[in-house]
Design an enzyme around this catalytic site. Sequence first.
Site, PDB file in Angstrom:
ATOM      1  N   LYS A   1       0.846  -1.189   0.000  1.00  0.00           N
ATOM      2  CA  LYS A   1       0.000   0.000   0.000  1.00  0.00           C
ATOM      3  C   LYS A   1       0.887   1.247   0.000  1.00  0.00           C
ATOM      4  O   LYS A   1       1.770   1.393   0.835  1.00  0.00           O
ATOM      5  CB  LYS A   1      -0.905  -0.029   1.233  1.00  0.00           C
ATOM      6  CG  LYS A   1      -1.993   1.025   1.250  1.00  0.00           C
ATOM      7  CD  LYS A   1      -2.921   0.796   2.432  1.00  0.00           C
ATOM      8  CE  LYS A   1      -4.069   1.776   2.446  1.00  0.00           C
ATOM      9  NZ  LYS A   1      -4.984   1.548   3.578  1.00  0.00           N
TER      10      LYS A   1
ATOM     11  N   ARG B   1     -25.607  -1.183   8.234  1.00  0.00           N
ATOM     12  CA  ARG B   1     -25.384  -2.609   8.024  1.00  0.00           C
ATOM     13  C   ARG B   1     -25.773  -3.432   9.255  1.00  0.00           C
ATOM     14  O   ARG B   1     -25.946  -4.637   9.173  1.00  0.00           O
ATOM     15  CB  ARG B   1     -23.905  -2.850   7.695  1.00  0.00           C
ATOM     16  CG  ARG B   1     -23.387  -1.968   6.586  1.00  0.00           C
ATOM     17  CD  ARG B   1     -21.922  -2.190   6.309  1.00  0.00           C
ATOM     18  NE  ARG B   1     -21.737  -3.461   5.636  1.00  0.00           N
ATOM     19  CZ  ARG B   1     -20.747  -3.711   4.786  1.00  0.00           C
ATOM     20  NH1 ARG B   1     -19.878  -2.770   4.505  1.00  0.00           N
ATOM     21  NH2 ARG B   1     -20.622  -4.881   4.216  1.00  0.00           N
TER      22      ARG B   1
ATOM     23  N   GLU C   1     -19.480  -4.666  11.202  1.00  0.00           N
ATOM     24  CA  GLU C   1     -20.370  -3.813  11.979  1.00  0.00           C
ATOM     25  C   GLU C   1     -21.430  -4.604  12.747  1.00  0.00           C
ATOM     26  O   GLU C   1     -21.769  -4.260  13.883  1.00  0.00           O
ATOM     27  CB  GLU C   1     -21.042  -2.786  11.067  1.00  0.00           C
ATOM     28  CG  GLU C   1     -20.098  -1.744  10.493  1.00  0.00           C
ATOM     29  CD  GLU C   1     -19.398  -2.194   9.218  1.00  0.00           C
ATOM     30  OE1 GLU C   1     -18.620  -1.414   8.659  1.00  0.00           O
ATOM     31  OE2 GLU C   1     -19.624  -3.357   8.787  1.00  0.00           O
TER      32      GLU C   1
END
Length: 624
Positions: free
Chosen positions: A280, A392, A364
Amino acid sequence: MSEHLSKIKSPADVKRLGMVELERLAEEIRERLILGVAKTGGHIGPNLGVVELTIAMHYVFDTPRDSFVFDVSHQSYVHKLLTGREDRFETIRQPGGLNGFMLRTESEHDSFGAGHAGTALSAALGMAVARDMSGGSEHVVALAGDAAFTNGISFEALNNMAAQTKRLIIVLNDNEWSIDKNVGAIAEYFHKIATNPTYVNIHDRAAGLVEKFGGKAARHIARKAEEAAKGIVGRGMIFEEFGLSYYGPLDGHNLPLLIETFKFLKRQNKPVVLHALTQKGRGFQPALEKQKKFHGLGPFDPETGETKPAAQKTYSEIFAETLTKLADMDDKVVAITAAMPNGTALDLFRPHHPKRYFDVGIAEEHAVLFAAGMATKGYRPFCAIYSTFLQRAFDQIVHDVALQNLPVVFCMDRGGLSGDDGPTHHGLFDISYLRGVPNIVHMDPKDEDELQDMMYTALHHDGPSAIRYPRGTGPGTVVKVQPVALEIGKAEVLQDGSDVAIFALGAMVAEADRLAKLLESEGQSVAVINARFAKPVDGECIARYGRRCGLVVTMEDHVLAGGFGSAVLESLNAQAIDVPVIRVGWPDEFIEHGKPEALHAKYGLTAEAALERVRPLLRKPVAV
């Protein structure tokens, strides 16, 4: 700088390049990403990490006939550059410009829109099964980061994959990060694969084979690469237990190896997983050194990576500092986040109370259930989850927290517009989706100090509560040393009046004050009420001003459908009070990305726009 990139008008142009040109293209893309995102802000780190992967995918496959599904899709900038949008790249995340995520209406090459994690595998499987049912032969490729596999939906898709299709390619983009460092057993599992000496040795030999034979005939390269791909297999891996063939891990920045491996996988008549190790922020030293910061950020210096220092603390920072203060007072206070310690600022809480800080990964639903379990044992969990991501976990909020009346506090960051991130991140629905749930108290502060008081109120409330607060900074109100508890359901009258009553919620209180001044300049007596609570609303206050004034105005940074204004209308109706009501809020549509000030003006969430709607209904004639 863009000798090759400027000539890429479609993926077909990528296929015409030789290997040396492809390598140069990768360099040019990185340069373009760094210079472009430095001006606009955006997800620079994730995109720098998938340059070679995306080039290889477009070299081997044929979009839009073949479908690419990007999980979250914040790493789709390279895909946009290679699919005819290079000349508009400087408009990304700008008003009227390219979206920062995949968007089906933006390009035929964007096969599936996204903005939340964990969606790619299920969507890709749906596409693959639809293709099979229609007798098609196109390919479906899903690219998902390792963090997406901490999301339950990903495992639900894996559970169905082998039974429902014979051709699907999953690319596991493994960089060990989502926004913060990945956590949990899945992260540990991928790490063990990536660092296993046997697999590292196989990966090195595979890369060496392709490089060794790079100058030979294409078919010879392909044959050797195929042998390498066949050898890069981890036996007994979790994916194979799901019925998928696993290949990897391999170097996600080795273009020749990626291209030949994709060619090999393209011929497989079974669902497969390619495990690619990527870096990354690759190619930009500041992004490598500060991967958390450079996941997504505003404009920065392309040379140094420096950003402008913040003039004042954000709501998120005030939240974290207040939670630290509350945890100092009460050893039952715990903090829970779903892979967003940086976005919610809980990384500021963590050093002070590391044993009372929990990052559960991008999960979540689990975060809310986990909090419910802790609450049954006397703890006071504060769940810090963006408003748009808490959607969610709606079932868990209703079934596991509210039904049992457990004292879980939902701290909903990004309540309201999320500006440049657009409709996938705007927190415009939480009042509507929570207001109908029994037992929940829903609060929205007008400033930073009131946020602290609401958190203190929630701590001492014997039941579930939710607090929504905006992205970024507030008015700059000084936070007092000792928070105070607010009376549940009691609004704050900021100024009295007899002609017009403005009930404003949260960030719209400042705009209500502006509207009041405009009306007063025209001879009207105006009451301004800081509602504080979206549930329960202050029925007594609403009744008092509903009977006294000739017009009621509600203002909220939320959709009008089922929002705070609807609650005020319901209260007036229940008390048989007949008074005109003008509701100011967001319309029943998804709001595009853009600067909040411009979007407020466009959709009428300003004092000036409200004034035009108010004038025709005024009981007292406007002063001339």
